[in-house]
Design a protein around this motif. Sequence first.
Motif, PDB file in Angstrom:
ATOM      1  N   ARG B 216      40.496  16.414 -18.556  1.00 12.16           N
ATOM      2  CA  ARG B 216      40.703  17.688 -19.239  1.00 12.16           C
ATOM      3  C   ARG B 216      39.376  18.287 -19.695  1.00 12.16           C
ATOM      4  O   ARG B 216      39.188  19.496 -19.645  1.00 12.16           O
ATOM      5  CB  ARG B 216      41.612  17.492 -20.444  1.00 12.16           C
ATOM      6  CG  ARG B 216      43.053  17.344 -20.072  1.00 12.16           C
ATOM      7  CD  ARG B 216      43.850  17.234 -21.327  1.00 12.16           C
ATOM      8  NE  ARG B 216      45.273  17.218 -21.058  1.00 12.16           N
ATOM      9  CZ  ARG B 216      46.166  17.397 -22.001  1.00 12.16           C
ATOM     10  NH1 ARG B 216      45.787  17.604 -23.240  1.00 12.16           N
ATOM     11  NH2 ARG B 216      47.435  17.374 -21.720  1.00 12.16           N
ATOM     12  N   ALA B 217      38.446  17.404 -20.141  1.00 14.70           N
ATOM     13  CA  ALA B 217      37.132  17.907 -20.547  1.00 14.70           C
ATOM     14  C   ALA B 217      36.444  18.581 -19.368  1.00 14.70           C
ATOM     15  O   ALA B 217      35.822  19.639 -19.509  1.00 14.70           O
ATOM     16  CB  ALA B 217      36.272  16.760 -21.074  1.00 14.70           C
ATOM     17  N   LEU B 218      36.593  17.980 -18.185  1.00 11.98           N
ATOM     18  CA  LEU B 218      35.986  18.569 -16.985  1.00 11.98           C
ATOM     19  C   LEU B 218      36.608  19.932 -16.678  1.00 11.98           C
ATOM     20  O   LEU B 218      35.906  20.908 -16.397  1.00 11.98           O
ATOM     21  CB  LEU B 218      36.204  17.609 -15.816  1.00 11.98           C
ATOM     22  CG  LEU B 218      35.193  17.685 -14.709  1.00 11.98           C
ATOM     23  CD1 LEU B 218      33.839  17.286 -15.261  1.00 11.98           C
ATOM     24  CD2 LEU B 218      35.589  16.771 -13.598  1.00 11.98           C
ATOM     25  N   HIS B 219      37.936  20.013 -16.752  1.00  2.37           N
ATOM     26  CA  HIS B 219      38.614  21.288 -16.490  1.00  2.37           C
ATOM     27  C   HIS B 219      38.169  22.356 -17.470  1.00  2.37           C
ATOM     28  O   HIS B 219      37.997  23.515 -17.115  1.00  2.37           O
ATOM     29  CB  HIS B 219      40.126  21.104 -16.590  1.00  2.37           C
ATOM     30  CG  HIS B 219      40.731  20.647 -15.326  1.00  2.37           C
ATOM     31  ND1 HIS B 219      41.274  19.397 -15.179  1.00  2.37           N
ATOM     32  CD2 HIS B 219      40.863  21.255 -14.134  1.00  2.37           C
ATOM     33  CE1 HIS B 219      41.714  19.272 -13.953  1.00  2.37           C
ATOM     34  NE2 HIS B 219      41.482  20.381 -13.292  1.00  2.37           N
ATOM     35  N   GLN B 220      37.989  21.933 -18.715  1.00  4.53           N
ATOM     36  CA  GLN B 220      37.598  22.903 -19.735  1.00  4.53           C
ATOM     37  C   GLN B 220      36.225  23.460 -19.424  1.00  4.53           C
ATOM     38  O   GLN B 220      35.984  24.659 -19.558  1.00  4.53           O
ATOM     39  CB  GLN B 220      37.598  22.197 -21.084  1.00  4.53           C
ATOM     40  CG  GLN B 220      37.569  23.125 -22.216  1.00  4.53           C
ATOM     41  CD  GLN B 220      38.284  22.503 -23.369  1.00  4.53           C
ATOM     42  OE1 GLN B 220      39.415  22.075 -23.238  1.00  4.53           O
ATOM     43  NE2 GLN B 220      37.633  22.408 -24.467  1.00  4.53           N
ATOM     44  N   GLU B 276      34.944  21.649 -27.731  1.00  7.77           N
ATOM     45  CA  GLU B 276      36.253  20.995 -27.751  1.00  7.77           C
ATOM     46  C   GLU B 276      36.892  21.096 -29.130  1.00  7.77           C
ATOM     47  O   GLU B 276      37.388  20.120 -29.682  1.00  7.77           O
ATOM     48  CB  GLU B 276      36.134  19.533 -27.321  1.00  7.77           C
ATOM     49  CG  GLU B 276      35.614  19.401 -25.915  1.00  7.77           C
ATOM     50  CD  GLU B 276      35.193  17.999 -25.573  1.00  7.77           C
ATOM     51  OE1 GLU B 276      35.402  17.123 -26.404  1.00  7.77           O
ATOM     52  OE2 GLU B 276      34.660  17.811 -24.487  1.00  7.77           O
ATOM     53  N   ARG B 277      36.842  22.274 -29.721  1.00  8.13           N
ATOM     54  CA  ARG B 277      37.462  22.460 -31.022  1.00  8.13           C
ATOM     55  C   ARG B 277      38.751  23.241 -30.856  1.00  8.13           C
ATOM     56  O   ARG B 277      38.967  23.882 -29.836  1.00  8.13           O
ATOM     57  CB  ARG B 277      36.515  23.237 -31.940  1.00  8.13           C
ATOM     58  CG  ARG B 277      35.263  22.487 -32.303  1.00  8.13           C
ATOM     59  CD  ARG B 277      34.586  23.134 -33.452  1.00  8.13           C
ATOM     60  NE  ARG B 277      35.368  22.998 -34.653  1.00  8.13           N
ATOM     61  CZ  ARG B 277      35.403  21.892 -35.394  1.00  8.13           C
ATOM     62  NH1 ARG B 277      34.677  20.866 -35.077  1.00  8.13           N
ATOM     63  NH2 ARG B 277      36.160  21.829 -36.463  1.00  8.13           N
ATOM     64  N   VAL B 278      39.614  23.161 -31.869  1.00  9.69           N
ATOM     65  CA  VAL B 278      40.861  23.929 -31.865  1.00  9.69           C
ATOM     66  C   VAL B 278      40.498  25.397 -31.696  1.00  9.69           C
ATOM     67  O   VAL B 278      39.558  25.858 -32.327  1.00  9.69           O
ATOM     68  CB  VAL B 278      41.610  23.697 -33.198  1.00  9.69           C
ATOM     69  CG1 VAL B 278      42.871  24.510 -33.244  1.00  9.69           C
ATOM     70  CG2 VAL B 278      41.908  22.227 -33.366  1.00  9.69           C
ATOM     71  N   LEU B 282      41.803  20.362 -26.035  1.00  7.68           N
ATOM     72  CA  LEU B 282      42.644  19.610 -25.098  1.00  7.68           C
ATOM     73  C   LEU B 282      42.102  18.226 -24.765  1.00  7.68           C
ATOM     74  O   LEU B 282      42.886  17.294 -24.614  1.00  7.68           O
ATOM     75  CB  LEU B 282      42.792  20.424 -23.819  1.00  7.68           C
ATOM     76  CG  LEU B 282      43.693  21.631 -24.002  1.00  7.68           C
ATOM     77  CD1 LEU B 282      43.317  22.694 -23.028  1.00  7.68           C
ATOM     78  CD2 LEU B 282      45.117  21.210 -23.812  1.00  7.68           C
ATOM     79  N   PRO B 283      40.779  18.018 -24.623  1.00  8.39           N
ATOM     80  CA  PRO B 283      40.314  16.669 -24.288  1.00  8.39           C
ATOM     81  C   PRO B 283      40.655  15.625 -25.339  1.00  8.39           C
ATOM     82  O   PRO B 283      40.703  14.442 -25.022  1.00  8.39           O
ATOM     83  CB  PRO B 283      38.804  16.831 -24.163  1.00  8.39           C
ATOM     84  CG  PRO B 283      38.621  18.236 -23.818  1.00  8.39           C
ATOM     85  CD  PRO B 283      39.686  18.978 -24.528  1.00  8.39           C
ATOM     86  N   GLU B 284      40.856  16.026 -26.593  1.00  5.22           N
ATOM     87  CA  GLU B 284      41.274  15.023 -27.580  1.00  5.22           C
ATOM     88  C   GLU B 284      42.526  15.464 -28.320  1.00  5.22           C
ATOM     89  O   GLU B 284      42.617  15.319 -29.528  1.00  5.22           O
ATOM     90  CB  GLU B 284      40.132  14.708 -28.540  1.00  5.22           C
ATOM     91  CG  GLU B 284      39.359  15.885 -29.019  1.00  5.22           C
ATOM     92  CD  GLU B 284      38.280  15.454 -29.988  1.00  5.22           C
ATOM     93  OE1 GLU B 284      37.139  15.871 -29.786  1.00  5.22           O
ATOM     94  OE2 GLU B 284      38.592  14.705 -30.924  1.00  5.22           O
ATOM     95  N   ALA B 285      43.467  15.978 -27.559  1.00 10.76           N
ATOM     96  CA  ALA B 285      44.702  16.479 -28.159  1.00 10.76           C
ATOM     97  C   ALA B 285      45.471  15.326 -28.783  1.00 10.76           C
ATOM     98  O   ALA B 285      46.096  14.540 -28.086  1.00 10.76           O
ATOM     99  CB  ALA B 285      45.528  17.158 -27.093  1.00 10.76           C
ATOM    100  N   GLY B 292      42.866  11.420 -26.797  1.00 10.10           N
ATOM    101  CA  GLY B 292      42.110  11.890 -25.644  1.00 10.10           C
ATOM    102  C   GLY B 292      41.052  10.901 -25.213  1.00 10.10           C
ATOM    103  O   GLY B 292      41.302   9.699 -25.188  1.00 10.10           O
ATOM    104  N   TRP B 293      39.874  11.403 -24.914  1.00  7.50           N
ATOM    105  CA  TRP B 293      38.836  10.511 -24.385  1.00  7.50           C
ATOM    106  C   TRP B 293      38.242   9.643 -25.475  1.00  7.50           C
ATOM    107  O   TRP B 293      37.425   8.782 -25.192  1.00  7.50           O
ATOM    108  CB  TRP B 293      37.773  11.289 -23.646  1.00  7.50           C
ATOM    109  CG  TRP B 293      36.921  12.214 -24.452  1.00  7.50           C
ATOM    110  CD1 TRP B 293      37.270  13.448 -24.906  1.00  7.50           C
ATOM    111  CD2 TRP B 293      35.584  12.003 -24.861  1.00  7.50           C
ATOM    112  NE1 TRP B 293      36.242  14.006 -25.582  1.00  7.50           N
ATOM    113  CE2 TRP B 293      35.180  13.152 -25.569  1.00  7.50           C
ATOM    114  CE3 TRP B 293      34.669  10.961 -24.701  1.00  7.50           C
ATOM    115  CZ2 TRP B 293      33.911  13.277 -26.117  1.00  7.50           C
ATOM    116  CZ3 TRP B 293      33.414  11.101 -25.254  1.00  7.50           C
ATOM    117  CH2 TRP B 293      33.044  12.251 -25.949  1.00  7.50           C
TER     118      TRP B 293
END
Lengths: 124, 421
Positions: B216-220, B276-278, B282-285, B292-293
Amino acid sequence: MAAETAAQFTPVIYMLGFGVLAGVPALIISRLIAPRRRYNPVKFLPMECGQMPTGEGRSHFMMQYYSYILMFVVFDVMSIFLFAWASSLLLIPRTATLSIMAFLGIMFAAMGYALYLSGRKGIW
Amino acid sequence: MASTPEEFRFGNFVGSLIWLILIVLIIISLVGLPIIFVILFYVPLPPVNGEILTPYLFLSMMVDPTRTLPIIKFLIHTHLFKLVVFPGFTFAALLAAATIFIERKFLAKMQLRVGPLYVGKVEGILQLAADGLKLISKEIIIPSGSDKPIFWASPVAFVAAAAAVTALIPVAPGWVVANISVGLLAVFAILGFFPLIALLFSWASNSKYPFIGGLRALHQMIAFEIPFFLSALSVVILAGSLNLTDIAKAQHPFWFIFFLPISAFVFFISSLAELERVPFDLPEAESEIVAGWLTETSGMIYGLLQLGTYVKLYALAALFVVLFLGGWAGPQIFPQELIPGYTGEKIYNPVTVNAIFWFTVKTFGVIMLFLLPRGINPRIRIDILLHTGWYKLIVLSFINMFVALALIYGGVLGPGGLLTR
């Protein structure tokens, strides 16, 4: 010229090294003073919400948005090309802007077509 | 009433603390002091005020305050000081630590909670120190079957990459660790490392939830990297340079946010996604895929990743300030002389102090804006994320590129323009 440009970046490398110097002792000190109890092998299993993990941890995973990744490869390079033009905009003749507009037009058309295709179902 | 076990008595705790202090003192006196003396006597010390600084001169100058000032003045202009203390690592890490505490109190106030309250008596001011001690004394659990070298190296690499970003941020005129002619591109290049580190870490931990988080981090990154670049493009057109110091100086009369509000908005949104903040966490949902990761992190590994995340938050807020809010520009509020009538050696420079003050104030304002969505926004879905990035933000960032071109060619900004100073 190349050596000068490379020399500009040495503080960044030093900073990277200092980040490593700050991070490694934290891990070492933590390793020294933290308890290490290894009598329970279940503790070291991957986290699966309290269940025993099933299957492989690293499995094949469906990348559903593959089309965006393909587009990224092309348009990321495009956006970096634009920086070379933008930073020298005040130095080059005004007619140079026309050719970059043509470049942008081609790229917009390509991007629009790619986005149109990626929105369609059943081709990926 | 059950009596306390032997090893949990308070006296034993105090005793162990005293033993610890004693051991540290012995190590310092046996190892640290000899090293200091060897360094002082064998390393050639720099010249100060035309005379070579010998160890004896150094020690005698330490005693006399008026003679200490040249040494301090010399030291704060060395590369090492810039790297380690002021515009570099310590400054960024302190701001990051302050951010963590302020975020907890700020979110608590928004959600009608009290937040950290007990540690340190006054509004839980020592909560961070307590958390740090807790993290460093916790066991690091490495999941079985994990790739151990990568698992240990990724948190360090995360902190190092975050530190390398802060090296490129100018804080005041001349106060930047690395003054690179293509500084903006260098920032983008280093920011590209973070999703890769997340993916490496998630792959190394041999677990399902981290793997999904890493992908997800990659997609973001794929969704928001291009709007992130393109929103800075219009700034580069107006400033005519990729050097961050030049960009900050180019907005002397008018900040670029007045000409390029849409770019600033797109840059802000994509920075939120990079961090990766609200609403883009998504990477650490934590309500979908555990953490997440970060699921398999424990102890100091989690602490380092958290430090890296908040140093990155400071770096991106500072980048926003440099690109859109005029950098360190602000009205002069510090007096010309700290002690009126003093004519000796001075280390107080009113212009620099003023610049640092305004830069810090603006950066904190932007950091608060970054923290705000966490209290008021839900998380968005991943297909909406990709759709937003590709269909909306890229188009929005191109709008302001044409505005910038019109401003340059219409003779409003640029050399000889109407609003140029």
